[in-house]
Design an enzyme around this catalytic site. Structure first.
Site, PDB file in Angstrom:
ATOM      1  N   CYS A 116       8.443  46.951  82.307  1.00 21.09           N
ATOM      2  CA  CYS A 116       8.088  48.245  81.723  1.00 21.09           C
ATOM      3  C   CYS A 116       7.729  49.302  82.763  1.00 21.09           C
ATOM      4  CB  CYS A 116       6.939  48.070  80.736  1.00 21.09           C
ATOM      5  SG  CYS A 116       7.334  46.952  79.367  1.00 21.09           S
ATOM      6  N   HIS A 257       3.571  54.658  79.418  1.00 22.75           N
ATOM      7  CA  HIS A 257       4.446  53.654  78.810  1.00 22.75           C
ATOM      8  C   HIS A 257       4.015  53.400  77.374  1.00 22.75           C
ATOM      9  CE1 HIS A 257       6.554  50.075  77.845  1.00 22.75           C
ATOM     10  NE2 HIS A 257       5.490  49.306  77.931  1.00 22.75           N
ATOM     11  N   ASN A 287       8.242  49.850  71.622  1.00 20.49           N
ATOM     12  CA  ASN A 287       8.163  49.632  73.070  1.00 20.49           C
ATOM     13  C   ASN A 287       9.573  49.351  73.578  1.00 20.49           C
ATOM     14  OD1 ASN A 287       7.872  48.546  75.660  1.00 20.49           O
ATOM     15  ND2 ASN A 287       6.026  47.390  75.158  1.00 20.49           N
TER      16      ASN A 287
END
Length: 336
Positions: A116, A257, A287
Site C-alpha cells: 500500500c 492511504h 482499499n
C-alpha cells in the site's frame, strides 16, 4: 548542487465498471452493510472481471495521465514505474508491458513492490530518476487487482479490498513551482513482514506439488496493522511537515492511504488536522493498495476538494512493513 525537481503535471485514474456493494457482498459471505461500515467506512468496491489484469487497469490510468499531462509536458515519457502487489505474472515485471501497450517505445520500465506504500515509493523513484538526469519525464502508476488474491471465505478481506489504478506524470522542473514534490520520508520494518503477506508462491514457500497444502491468499493481522498504520503514518507525516518550509501552517488537505476510516480519523487527530480536511473516498472504492493515493487524488480533484495552490500531505502504510509521506503544492491540472 541538487538536480531538477520532479513536478506533477498529469493525473489519470481508472476503476473497473462493476462495483460490488455491501448488500451484494452480504449474500456471498457472512457479513452485513452495518458491520462493514461500522468497522471500515466502506460502502462498495470495484472488482475487475476475469478477463481484466493489472496491466489493463494500469494502461487505462496511465493513458489518461498522459492525456492530462500533454498540455504541460508534451507527449511521451522517459521511464515508467508501476507500483503493484498483483502483477500480471511473477516474472517478468508488468511495467515493460504497460509501456509497450501505451506506445512509449523502449523506455526504462520497472515495478515497485511496497504494497500500500507502493505509489509513494514509486514517486520517490521517479523523482530520483529526474534528479539524476536519467529521465526528463516519468509515468508513475499504482495498479491493483487485489480481488484476485483474496480468500473467497475471508469476509474481512473481501469487505476491505477493491481493484483500480491511478497514475501521475512527473516532469523535470524547479523546486519552487506548483506541483514540485517536496520532502520524502520513507521507512520499513521487516520484523513485521508476516503481518501483511501472501505466504505461498515465492522462494521461501514455493507453490507445492499437487495434493500438498498451500495458502495462496492474502492474509493480514488487522489489529496490529491498525496500530502500526496510525503510528507510522503520523510519525512520517510529522517528519516531512517539519521540513516543508510551510512556516508551521497545517496542510490544506491530507490524502492518506484509504485503508480504514478509523485509521484516517486517528491520523488526522494526531496531526491536529480537521477530519474534514483528510480526504475520504474509500466509501466508494475500498482499499485499493498501491492505487489508493492516486485514485484519491483524482477523486478529490473531481469533487472540487483539491484545487491548485493547496498544500497537500500524502502518506501511506503497507506490507513489508513499509510507510512513507511526502508533500506537494498542488498544480493547476485536470484529472482525466
Amino acid at each position: 548542487m541538487s538536480g531538477p525537481a520532479a513536478v506533477v503535471c498529469g493525473l489519470g485514474t481508472w476503476v473497473p465498471p462493476y462495483a460490488l456493494t455491501n448488500e451484494e457482498l452480504s449474500a456471498l459471505v457472512d457479513t452485513s452493510d452495518a458491520w462493514i461500515r461500522s468497522r471500515t467506512g466502506i460502502g462498495r468496491r470495484h472488482i475487475a472481471d476475469a478477463a481484466t489484469a493489472t496491466s489493463d487497469l494500469a494502461v487505462e490510468a496511465g493513458g489518461r495521465a498522459l492525456k492530462s499531462a500533454r498540455a504541460h509536458a508534451g507527449p511521451g515519457v522517459d521511464a515508467v514505474v508501476v507500483a503493484t502487489t498483483t502483477p500480471d505474472r511473477p516474472c517478468p515485471a508488468t511495467a515493460p508491458l504497460v509501456a509497450a501497450r501505451l506506445g512509449l517505445g523502449t523506455v526504462a520500465a520497472f515495478d515497485v513492490a511496497a504494497v500500500c506504500t507502493g505509489f509513494l515509493y514509486g514517486l520517490a523513484a521517479g523523482a530520483g530518476l529526474i534528479a539524476a538526469g536519467t529521465a526528463g519525464r516519468v509515468l508513475v502508476i499504482g495498479a491493483e487487482t487485489f480481488s484476485r488474491i483474496l480468500d473467497p471465505a475471508d469476509r474481512a478481506g473481501r469487505a476491505i479490498f477493491g481493484d483500480g489504478a491511478g497514475a501521475v506524470v512527473l516532469r523535470a522542473g524547479e523546486a519552487a513551482e506548483p506541483g514540485a514534490l517536496g520532502s520524502f520520508d520513507l521507512g520499513s520494518d521487516g520484523t513485521g513482514s508476516d503481518l501483511i503477506a501472501v505466504r505461498t508462491g515465492g522462494s521461501r514457500q514455493p507453490y507445492p506439488a499437487a495434493g500438498q497444502a498451500a495458502d495462496p491468499y492474502f492474509r493480514m493481522n488487522g489489529k496490529a496493522v491498525f496500530r502500526g498504520a496510525v503510528e507510522r503514518m503520523t510519525a512520517s507525516s510529522r517528519r516531512v511537515l517539519a521540513r516543508t518550509g510551510w512556516a508551521g501552517q497545517r496542510p490544506d488537505l491530507v490524502v492518506a492511504h484509504q485503508a480504514n476510516l478509523r485509521i484516517l480519523h486517528a491520523v488526522a487527530d494526531r496531526l491536529g488536522v480537521a477530519r474534514a480536511d483528510c480526504y475520504v473516498n474509500l466509501d466508494r472504492v475500498g482499499n485499493t493498495a498501491a492505487a489508493s493515493l492516486p485514485l484519491a487524488l483524482g477523486d478529490a480533484g473531481r469533487d472540487g476538494v483539491l484545487n491548485a495552490g493547496h498544500r497537500v500531505l500524502l502518506t501511506a502504510f503497507g506490507g513489508g512493513l513499509t510507510w512513507g509521506a511526502c508533500t506537494v503544492t498542488w498544480p493547476d491540472i485536470e484529472p482525466a
